[in-house]
Design an enzyme around this catalytic site. Structure first.
Site, PDB file in Angstrom:
ATOM      1  CG  ASP A   5      -2.801  -5.263   6.352  1.00  0.00           C
ATOM      2  OD1 ASP A   5      -2.620  -4.302   5.574  1.00  0.00           O
ATOM      3  OD2 ASP A   5      -2.540  -6.439   6.039  1.00  0.00           O
ATOM      4  CG  ASP A  41      -2.394 -11.064   4.253  1.00  0.00           C
ATOM      5  OD1 ASP A  41      -2.963 -10.222   3.529  1.00  0.00           O
ATOM      6  OD2 ASP A  41      -2.220 -12.240   3.904  1.00  0.00           O
TER       7      ASP A  41
HETATM    8  N1  LIG Z   1      -2.494  -7.501   3.410  1.00  0.00           N
HETATM    9  C1  LIG Z   1      -2.161  -6.939   2.249  1.00  0.00           C
HETATM   10  N2  LIG Z   1      -2.063  -7.705   1.127  1.00  0.00           N
HETATM   11  C2  LIG Z   1      -1.710  -7.123  -0.039  1.00  0.00           C
HETATM   12  N3  LIG Z   1      -1.478  -5.834  -0.199  1.00  0.00           N
HETATM   13  C3  LIG Z   1      -1.563  -5.053   0.883  1.00  0.00           C
HETATM   14  N4  LIG Z   1      -1.375  -3.740   1.036  1.00  0.00           N
HETATM   15  C4  LIG Z   1      -1.596  -3.436   2.321  1.00  0.00           C
HETATM   16  N5  LIG Z   1      -1.936  -4.551   3.017  1.00  0.00           N
HETATM   17  C5  LIG Z   1      -1.922  -5.571   2.142  1.00  0.00           C
END
Ligand SMILES: Nc1ncnc2[nH]cnc12
Ligand SMILES: CSC[C@H]1O[C@H](OP(=O)(O)O)[C@H](O)[C@@H]1O
Length: 289
Positions: free
Chosen positions: A209, A211
């Site tokens: 992703d 974030d």
């Molecule tokens: N955006 C994110 N922040 C922290 N841990 C994650 N693991 C997968 N995506 C994450």
């Protein structure tokens, strides 16, 4: 010395198929129980051990993962090289969901975890300047490329405590001001502990992703992460299966000194050392204590 590859599987990686002579083994450590039993076996004549970081069924949160027990248990089994396979968020447009990043630096923002095997009665300070092993990282990079994965060489991983994802303000600071590339919740203190245990450590971060910083993508949610992970997990298994051929069964000393990290690190005078702590360090530091 014989190579033994230890794989710590993160979110979405709870099993590892394709090992010959596969058996789940329970391993006791002086630091408590590891996250789960450890699957041992061989691939292409090379010994392997697989440990699901959160346990099968995803029982442990990032803060409750028994990092010391996990690293001790792998060392105790004879592991020489540890590969962490983790889900992460991306701070870079070009590091897109589905891509892999060979992490080579960390910013450690975790605070609620045991961070060292050492302490009162046996104090040690290892270098964490270069927390991952370039030799092992290069093998993972080559294996990922051969597997047809889009993989980025080098990246800084922000390790946050979690379990909540970051706020938008945090995400922007990590990306714009601190220059981090990816974010996750588990690679610290794991990488530091592997260094203390004189194990080579490489981190393969699988982007799931963007974030919360990306204007064209919504906030992170676990459903979206799991969807991406399902595809990633298969790619990760393919990458790992190529490593034995690249690393070989005979383990030559690490040219970067990961396997000698404790050589000049222990500060406590021999006569002042706490025998109980020294006993707990049998696997981690038995080579020099
Ligand atoms: N955006 C994110 N922040 C922290 N841990 C994650 N693991 C997968 N995506 C994450
Ligand atoms: C499932 S999203 C958050 C979770 O996933 C990552 O775990 P791991 O590094 O073990 O793959 C991340 O660090 C969080 O713990």
């Amino acid at each position: 010395m014989e190579t033994m590859i230890g794989v710590i599987g993160g979110s979405g990686l709870y099993e590892f198929e394709g090992l010959e002579d596969a058996a789940w083994q329970s391993v006791d450590t002086p630091w408590g129980a590891p996250s789960d039993e450890i699957l041992t076996g061989r691939v292409g004549g090379v010994a392997m051990a697989f440990l699901p970081r959160h346990g099968r069924g995803h029982v442990h949160s990032p803060s409750s993962v028994p990092y010391r027990a996990n690293v001790d248990a792998l060392k105790r089994l004879g592991v020489t090289d540890v590969i962490s396979v983790s889900a992460c968020g991306s701070f870079r447009e070009e590091m897109a969901p589905g891509d892999f990043v060979m992490v080579d630096q960390f910013v450690d923002r975790t605070f609620a975890r045991e961070k060292s095997f050492f302490g009162p009665g046996c104090v040690a300070h290892v270098s964490a300047a270069h927390p991952t092993c370039p030799r092992l990282g290069a093998a993972c990079f080559e294996a990922a490329q051969a597997q047809g994965i889009t993989v980025h060489q080098g990246g800084t991983y922000l390790a946050m405590e979690g379990p909540q994802f970051s706020t938008l303000a945090e995400s922007r600071i990590y990306r714009e001001q601190w220059g981090c590339d990816v974010i996750g919740m588990t690679n610290m203190p794991e990488a530091k502990l592997a260094r203390e245990a004189e194990l080579c450590y490489a981190s393969v971060a699988m982007v799931t992703d963007y974030d919360s910083w990306h204007p064209d993508h919504g906030e992170v949610d676990v459903t979206q992460i799991i969807k991406t992970l399902m595809g990633n997990a298969e790619k990760a298994r393919g990458m790992v299966a190529r490593l034995p051929a690249l690393l070989g069964a005979e383990r030559l000393p690490c040219p970067h000194g990961c396997d000698r990290a404790l050589e000049y690190a222990i500060m406590t005078a021999p006569e002042k050392r706490d025998p109980a702590l020294v006993a707990r360090l049998d696997a981690v530091a038995g080579r020099i204590l």
